[in-house]
Design an enzyme around this catalytic site. Sequence first.
Site, PDB file in Angstrom:
ATOM      1  N   THR A 199       0.842  -1.201   0.000  1.00  0.00           N
ATOM      2  CA  THR A 199       0.000   0.000   0.000  1.00  0.00           C
ATOM      3  C   THR A 199       0.877   1.251   0.000  1.00  0.00           C
ATOM      4  OG1 THR A 199      -1.744  -1.149   1.201  1.00  0.00           O
ATOM      5  CG2 THR A 199      -1.732   1.240   1.398  1.00  0.00           C
ATOM      6  N   GLY A 200       0.383   2.322  -0.639  1.00  0.00           N
ATOM      7  CA  GLY A 200       1.100   3.597  -0.588  1.00  0.00           C
ATOM      8  C   GLY A 200       1.393   4.142  -1.971  1.00  0.00           C
ATOM      9  N   GLY A 240       6.023  -0.682   0.327  1.00  0.00           N
ATOM     10  CA  GLY A 240       6.787   0.516   0.667  1.00  0.00           C
ATOM     11  C   GLY A 240       7.125   0.542   2.156  1.00  0.00           C
ATOM     12  N   ASP A 264       8.173   3.633   5.561  1.00  0.00           N
ATOM     13  CA  ASP A 264       8.406   5.022   5.982  1.00  0.00           C
ATOM     14  C   ASP A 264       9.843   5.220   6.446  1.00  0.00           C
ATOM     15  OD1 ASP A 264       5.636   5.930   5.594  1.00  0.00           O
ATOM     16  OD2 ASP A 264       5.242   4.372   7.062  1.00  0.00           O
ATOM     17  N   LYS A 322       6.487   1.131   9.208  1.00  0.00           N
ATOM     18  CA  LYS A 322       5.456   1.238   8.188  1.00  0.00           C
ATOM     19  C   LYS A 322       4.170   1.739   8.846  1.00  0.00           C
ATOM     20  CE  LYS A 322       4.698  -1.941   5.185  1.00  0.00           C
ATOM     21  NZ  LYS A 322       4.387  -0.847   4.233  1.00  0.00           N
ATOM     22  N   GLY A 352       2.344   4.538   7.516  1.00  0.00           N
ATOM     23  CA  GLY A 352       2.013   5.921   7.173  1.00  0.00           C
ATOM     24  C   GLY A 352       0.637   6.029   6.530  1.00  0.00           C
ATOM     25  N   GLY A 353       0.216   4.940   5.901  1.00  0.00           N
ATOM     26  CA  GLY A 353      -1.116   4.903   5.273  1.00  0.00           C
ATOM     27  C   GLY A 353      -2.116   4.099   6.083  1.00  0.00           C
ATOM     28  N   GLU A 356      -0.697  -5.371   5.935  1.00  0.00           N
ATOM     29  CA  GLU A 356       0.601  -5.417   5.253  1.00  0.00           C
ATOM     30  C   GLU A 356       1.523  -6.414   5.957  1.00  0.00           C
ATOM     31  OE1 GLU A 356       1.276  -0.994   3.368  1.00  0.00           O
ATOM     32  OE2 GLU A 356       1.588  -1.203   5.501  1.00  0.00           O
ATOM     33  N   LYS A 387      14.237   7.532   2.683  1.00  0.00           N
ATOM     34  CA  LYS A 387      13.683   6.667   3.738  1.00  0.00           C
ATOM     35  C   LYS A 387      14.760   5.843   4.464  1.00  0.00           C
ATOM     36  CE  LYS A 387       9.257   7.328   2.286  1.00  0.00           C
ATOM     37  NZ  LYS A 387       8.427   6.286   1.714  1.00  0.00           N
TER      38      LYS A 387
HETATM   39  C1  5RP Z   1       1.060   2.176   4.363  1.00  0.00           C
HETATM   40  C2  5RP Z   1       2.540   2.012   4.367  1.00  0.00           C
HETATM   41  C3  5RP Z   1       3.282   2.577   3.195  1.00  0.00           C
HETATM   42  O1  5RP Z   1       3.889   1.531   2.511  1.00  0.00           O
HETATM   43  C4  5RP Z   1       4.302   3.563   3.710  1.00  0.00           C
HETATM   44  O2  5RP Z   1       3.625   4.568   4.453  1.00  0.00           O
HETATM   45  C5  5RP Z   1       5.078   4.222   2.548  1.00  0.00           C
HETATM   46  O3  5RP Z   1       4.204   4.967   1.771  1.00  0.00           O
HETATM   47  P1  5RP Z   1       4.666   5.795   0.491  1.00  0.00           P
HETATM   48  O4  5RP Z   1       5.156   4.822  -0.519  1.00  0.00           O
HETATM   49  O5  5RP Z   1       3.402   6.527   0.066  1.00  0.00           O
HETATM   50  O6  5RP Z   1       5.748   6.769   0.931  1.00  0.00           O
HETATM   51  O7  5RP Z   1       3.141   1.452   5.236  1.00  0.00           O
HETATM   52  O8  5RP Z   1       0.521   1.775   5.580  1.00  0.00           O
END
Ligand code: 5RP
Length: 224
Positions: free
Chosen positions: A25-26, A81, A83, A93, A95-96, A102, A120
Amino acid sequence: MELKKIVGYAAAELVENGNVVGLGTGSTTHYFIEKLGERIKNENMEILGIPTSYQSFLLAKDSGIIITTLEENNIDISVDGADEVDSNFNLIKGGGAAHTIEKIVDEAATKFVVIVDDSKIVDKLGAFPVPLEVIPQACRTVSNHVKKFEGIPSLRMAKMKDGPVITDNGNFIVDVQFNAIENPANLEKDLNAIPGVVENGIFAGIVDEVLVGTAEGVKTLKKV
Ligand code: 5RP
């Protein structure tokens, strides 16, 4: 090209015909899923995808990826992805707000590949807050608990919706700011032991490979 796009597209080349793929996700995995969809069409590939969120589910459907579940299939490769990534491939992880599913999907994969841009990569985790998915009724008690670990909790508020973020699983997110995290594996266990915490965003010791998007191109870091 944007670094997230370069690395997302590069990761799509790691998928082989016949694979069952975990779909992270992300915004970085957005590019991965998009490119994987293109490859499926252009190369006539047979791929099944297991999404980690409604975001990746909807994007996978739009990209022509056939969806399956963990009930039905094992995962060959998961791409997600992060953070933050430390020098031992531990992650923050969430951020979303999707880190619970995940973690289930990424951990179950035979190979777990992380895709990030070079901003990152850190020596030690901790500049980014650790997200906790929390049962709503436990919000205050969980917040009190994390103070014992010298964390500063804050309830994540929604944008374009009044009130808190509600996860895909119907829970709240409490973001906890720590100083540098000395032992990610221990903190991951300690946070999950707090009653009411469904899952936290530390992913310790499960990454096989990290693809890093840099101005000079994509670098592959493999576990030694
Ligand atoms: C979502 C996540 C994402 O993978 C993480 O926040 C990275 O996001 P992005 O690719 O938008 O920087 O853990 O829960």
